[in-house]
Design a protein around this motif. Structure first.
Motif, PDB file in Angstrom:
ATOM      1  N   ALA A 230       0.927  -1.262  -0.010  1.00  0.00           N
ATOM      2  CA  ALA A 230      -0.093  -0.003  -0.014  1.00  0.00           C
ATOM      3  C   ALA A 230       0.740   1.180   0.013  1.00  0.00           C
ATOM      4  O   ALA A 230       0.425   2.246   0.038  1.00  0.00           O
ATOM      5  CB  ALA A 230      -0.882  -0.084   1.248  1.00  0.00           C
ATOM      6  N   ASN A 231       2.107   1.070  -0.018  1.00  0.00           N
ATOM      7  CA  ASN A 231       3.031   2.364   0.156  1.00  0.00           C
ATOM      8  C   ASN A 231       3.882   2.374  -1.187  1.00  0.00           C
ATOM      9  O   ASN A 231       5.052   2.885  -1.259  1.00  0.00           O
ATOM     10  CB  ASN A 231       4.194   2.011   1.132  1.00  0.00           C
ATOM     11  N   ALA A 232       3.177   2.209  -2.349  1.00  0.00           N
ATOM     12  CA  ALA A 232       3.741   2.374  -3.605  1.00  0.00           C
ATOM     13  C   ALA A 232       4.360   3.781  -4.096  1.00  0.00           C
ATOM     14  O   ALA A 232       5.459   3.621  -4.300  1.00  0.00           O
ATOM     15  CB  ALA A 232       2.780   2.088  -4.606  1.00  0.00           C
ATOM     16  N   LEU A 233       3.743   4.699  -3.426  1.00  0.00           N
ATOM     17  CA  LEU A 233       4.324   6.122  -4.018  1.00  0.00           C
ATOM     18  C   LEU A 233       5.501   6.483  -2.961  1.00  0.00           C
ATOM     19  O   LEU A 233       6.376   7.183  -3.510  1.00  0.00           O
ATOM     20  CB  LEU A 233       3.109   7.084  -4.067  1.00  0.00           C
ATOM     21  N   ILE A 234       5.381   6.225  -1.902  1.00  0.00           N
ATOM     22  CA  ILE A 234       6.586   6.528  -0.973  1.00  0.00           C
ATOM     23  C   ILE A 234       7.680   5.771  -1.356  1.00  0.00           C
ATOM     24  O   ILE A 234       8.995   6.061  -0.917  1.00  0.00           O
ATOM     25  CB  ILE A 234       6.256   6.516   0.683  1.00  0.00           C
ATOM     26  N   ARG A 235       7.540   4.655  -2.128  1.00  0.00           N
ATOM     27  CA  ARG A 235       8.689   3.765  -2.504  1.00  0.00           C
ATOM     28  C   ARG A 235       9.136   4.101  -4.186  1.00  0.00           C
ATOM     29  O   ARG A 235       9.965   3.663  -4.481  1.00  0.00           O
ATOM     30  CB  ARG A 235       8.321   2.345  -2.470  1.00  0.00           C
ATOM     31  N   THR A 236       8.080   4.760  -4.775  1.00  0.00           N
ATOM     32  CA  THR A 236       8.414   5.211  -6.308  1.00  0.00           C
ATOM     33  C   THR A 236       9.286   6.383  -6.405  1.00  0.00           C
ATOM     34  O   THR A 236       9.169   7.715  -6.049  1.00  0.00           O
ATOM     35  CB  THR A 236       7.111   5.422  -6.827  1.00  0.00           C
ATOM     36  N   PRO A 237      10.542   6.161  -7.193  1.00  0.00           N
ATOM     37  CA  PRO A 237      11.500   7.121  -7.213  1.00  0.00           C
ATOM     38  C   PRO A 237      11.091   8.405  -7.997  1.00  0.00           C
ATOM     39  O   PRO A 237      10.100   7.997  -8.925  1.00  0.00           O
ATOM     40  CB  PRO A 237      12.731   6.416  -8.140  1.00  0.00           C
ATOM     41  N   LEU A 238      11.275   9.649  -7.628  1.00  0.00           N
ATOM     42  CA  LEU A 238      11.025  10.756  -8.551  1.00  0.00           C
ATOM     43  C   LEU A 238      12.341  11.353  -8.858  1.00  0.00           C
ATOM     44  O   LEU A 238      12.374  12.219  -9.797  1.00  0.00           O
ATOM     45  CB  LEU A 238      10.502  11.730  -7.701  1.00  0.00           C
ATOM     46  N   SER A 239      13.474  10.895  -8.385  1.00  0.00           N
ATOM     47  CA  SER A 239      14.812  11.414  -8.906  1.00  0.00           C
ATOM     48  C   SER A 239      15.957  10.520  -8.332  1.00  0.00           C
ATOM     49  O   SER A 239      15.565   9.267  -7.938  1.00  0.00           O
ATOM     50  CB  SER A 239      14.912  12.727  -8.491  1.00  0.00           C
ATOM     51  N   GLY A 240      17.380  10.926  -8.670  1.00  0.00           N
ATOM     52  CA  GLY A 240      18.047   9.807  -7.919  1.00  0.00           C
ATOM     53  C   GLY A 240      18.137   9.720  -6.477  1.00  0.00           C
ATOM     54  O   GLY A 240      18.772   9.019  -6.091  1.00  0.00           O
TER      55      GLY A 240
END
Length: 330
Positions: free
Chosen positions: A245-255
């Motif tokens: 349920a934590n996909a976004l807090i684990r989804t990279p937005l940058s390096g």
């Protein structure tokens, strides 16, 4: 519990050494796994001036920028999941008065997602508290301030603005919102890790927020949350147990960034041995939390490294890395 205990023994050694060397007054290290098993260890002083108080496992901490991930990120992502906001829309969809005297400026194009990932041109920090103590006027100043555009850096301004979003949608100040189970917007001065002997507030801060801008704003999205080692570990355990349920807090937005959190990069606070599935965040007062979803464990290091002054080399950066590497060593 045996594995956690051995990790704790190994990882607390550099904390104990830092306390004995006078680098930090005190500290608590806590580890938890996805089954909810946990171990903690505490040492040192919660306060040294004007009088000494021992630190205990029940000591509250000014969590500083951990507020960004423990509170603000959680609330913003919940609004996105509910369809209340679109992360890729400009924050002006909720704050239409932001820099509204120039409708073509770059500030009005900044999105919620960019703020979460610190992918905006805002400077790292501006001492808005130096403009006065009226929280309403300071909010107006921040919304109309002419910012200098620069390279993307970790910026408190991103989360101050996200805090304004929460205030606007809830029609109240952020301090009037529920901070979450086990957390608060202040703490009992007799049971809190003291922070700085503040030059402009003329007192040792204990139970009131250390961050200058947050204090002047009477609450903000980038700082202000207080909690104990237990409340931080409770939060971490819930995240480990609901990994999917934590996909976004684990989804990279940058390096270096996900939505709200840091991810591993060379020299980061989570050390060299954490897995690529680790996220973490630190707080200026000497706090930090890291979650390794691959290994199924998390750890928090809570210190009062700014007590009685921030103008001192506490060694907190190498200390965090040493603790992390000791936890993750084979």
């Amino acid at each position: 519990m045996g594995i956690l205990e051995s990790k704790l023994d190994r990882a607390f050694a550099p904390v104990a050494a830092a306390i004995k060397a006078g680098k930090i007054p005190g500290g608590i290290l806590g580890l938890v796994d996805r089954d909810g098993n946990r171990v903690t260890r505490v040492m040192g002083q919660a306060q040294t001036v004007p009088a000494a108080r021992a630190m205990t496992e029940d000591t509250w901490f000014d969590l500083a920028s951990l507020s960004k991930v423990l509170f603000t990120t959680e609330r913003i992502l919940a609004l996105a999941e509910a369809g209340t906001i679109d992360l890729d829309k400009p924050i002006t969809s909720v704050l239409p008065d932001f820099r509204h005297y120039n409708l073509d400026n770059w500030e009005r194009k900044v999105t919620f997602r960019q703020c979460l990932g610190h992918q905006t041109p805002f400077p790292a920090v501006i001492p808005f508290y130096a403009y006065g103590r009226d929280p309403d006027l300071l909010r107006t100043l921040i919304l109309q301030y002419e910012y200098t555009s620069g390279p993307s850096v970790y910026s408190d301004i991103n989360f101050i603005l996200l805090g304004f979003v929460l205030e606007r949608l809830n029609k109240c100040w952020i301090r009037d919102l529920d901070p979450g189970k086990g957390f608060a917007w202040g703490a009992d001065p007799d049971n809190v890790a003291a922070t700085e002997d503040c030059y402009w507030r003329h007192r040792v801060l204990a139970g009131e927020v250390h961050d200058d801008n947050c204090s002047a704003l009477n609450g903000a999205g980038h700082a202000g949350l207080f909690g104990t080692v237990s409340s931080v570990l409770d939060f971490a355990a819930e995240k480990l147990q609901a990994a999917g349920a934590n996909a976004l807090i684990r989804t990279p937005l940058s390096g270096r960034r996900t939505h709200g959190w840091e991810r591993p990069y060379e020299g980061w606070s989570g050390g060299e041995l954490s897995s690529s599935s680790t996220i973490g965040h630190t707080g200026f007062t000497g706090t930090g939390l890291w979650l390794d979803f691959e290994r199924g464990h998390a750890w928090t290091l809570l210190t009062n490294r700014v007590h009685p002054t921030r103008h001192f080399d506490s060694g907190i950066i190498p200390l965090r890395r040493a603790v992390a590497d000791a936890i993750n060593a084979n």
